[in-house]
Design an enzyme around this catalytic site. Sequence first.
Site, mmCIF file in Angstrom:
data_model
loop_
_atom_site.group_PDB
_atom_site.id
_atom_site.type_symbol
_atom_site.label_atom_id
_atom_site.label_comp_id
_atom_site.label_asym_id
_atom_site.label_seq_id
_atom_site.Cartn_x
_atom_site.Cartn_y
_atom_site.Cartn_z
ATOM 1 N N ILE A 26 7.993 -4.213 -3.132
ATOM 2 C CA ILE A 26 7.807 -4.787 -1.795
ATOM 3 C C ILE A 26 7.899 -3.684 -0.748
ATOM 4 C CG2 ILE A 26 8.457 -6.641 -0.221
ATOM 5 C CD1 ILE A 26 10.241 -7.810 -2.368
ATOM 6 N N GLY A 28 8.472 -2.542 3.162
ATOM 7 C CA GLY A 28 9.107 -3.023 4.396
ATOM 8 C C GLY A 28 10.162 -4.080 4.168
ATOM 9 N N SER A 31 14.293 -5.414 6.914
ATOM 10 C CA SER A 31 14.548 -6.543 7.826
ATOM 11 C C SER A 31 13.464 -7.598 7.615
ATOM 12 C CB SER A 31 14.532 -6.073 9.292
ATOM 13 O OG SER A 31 13.244 -5.596 9.633
ATOM 14 N N GLY A 32 13.609 -8.712 8.317
ATOM 15 C CA GLY A 32 12.555 -9.729 8.386
ATOM 16 C C GLY A 32 12.137 -10.343 7.068
ATOM 17 N N TYR A 185 -4.597 -4.726 16.628
ATOM 18 C CA TYR A 185 -3.766 -5.403 15.628
ATOM 19 C C TYR A 185 -4.602 -6.426 14.860
ATOM 20 C CZ TYR A 185 -0.191 -8.359 13.503
ATOM 21 O OH TYR A 185 0.559 -9.082 12.603
#
Length: 316
Positions: A26, A28, A31-32, A185
Site C-alpha cells: 500500500i 501512502g 495517515s488517512g 488534479y
Amino acid sequence: MSTTQFGKQGWTPARIKSLKGKTFLITGTTSGTGFEAARILLSKGAKVVMLNRNPKKAADTIATLQEELGSAIPVTNIEMDLASLASVKKAADEVLRTVPQIDALLCNAAIAQVPKQTFTVDGFESQLGVNHYGNFLLQALLYPRIEESKGRIVTVGSMGYNLGIKTIQFNDVNWNKNYSPNGVYSQSKLAQIMTVYELQDRLKKAGKTSVKAYACHPGASSTSLIKTNGSLLTRFIWQIMKLTPMVQSAEKGAYPELMCATEPDLDQEAFYGPTGRNYWVGPVGECKLEPHAKDKMVMTKLWELSEKETSVTWNL
C-alpha cells in the site's frame, strides 16, 4: 446506482475472510485511508508492506499499528517518493528483492489541489507526476511479481476525474498555459483511472487473465490530503465541510480499495466507491463512470506517452 450486490449496507470489511498467507502493498499509509486500509488488512491476518516517502512517519505508523494490533504483526515499510522516478525504481527493486508475493498493490497515495504550478525532479507537473507517472512506473515494475502471484492492482481514483476538461491535455501536459489546482488534479485522476481500463484491455489482448485491475474512489473522506497541499481558502472550506454529514470517516473512505483488493468475483469493468448523493458518502458499491473516462483513443495515447515519459515498457 444499486448496491444490492452487497445488501443495503453496501460492502464492508466484515466480508473479508482470513488473509493469513497473503501480502498487500500500500502506498501512502502514514495517515488517512491508507493507514485505515493497512490497519484493517493487518487485523485480518495479512502481511502489509507500506510504501512511504517519510521514514520517521512510517516508523511512527508501525508503532501505532503495533500498539493496537500487537508487536508481532507482519508490517514493514519501504521508502519511496512517487515524485521521483529514481525513488520509485529503487523501491520497486527492493520489493522485488524482498517480497516474494504480491496479492494486491493498492495505489492509494496522492497529492491534491497544489495551489501553484510546481514540478517533480523529473520535470513533470507535480500532481500529474505523483498521481499518474509515479504510479504508472510502480505498477509496471511490480507487474511481473503481481502476475506470478495472480494478484491485483487497485487504483484509488477520485470523483474529481469528472470535474475537469474531460480529456487529457496532450498539447500541454504540464499545464504551462492554463494551470489550475482543480483542473490539474482532475487531469491526474482521470489519467490514473484511464490507465486501469487500458491495462484491462491490454491484459485481455495478451490473454493474461490471472491479474485483475480495479478502479475505485474514496468519496469525501476526512483525510489530510487537502490540508497537506491545498491553498489557504481550500483548506478552510474543507475544514468546515469535515464537520458536516457530507464527509465520512477515513476508515469508510478505505472501504472501496479494500473491497477491490479482497472481494472475490468483482467486476473489473465497474468503478467502485460510496453510492450516496454525489458519490460523496453512503454504502459502498458500483458507481456510474462517465464515458470520457473510457475514451479508447485517449487511453491508448496516454499509455504510450506514459511509457515514453517513464522509460518503461510493460512486460505483458
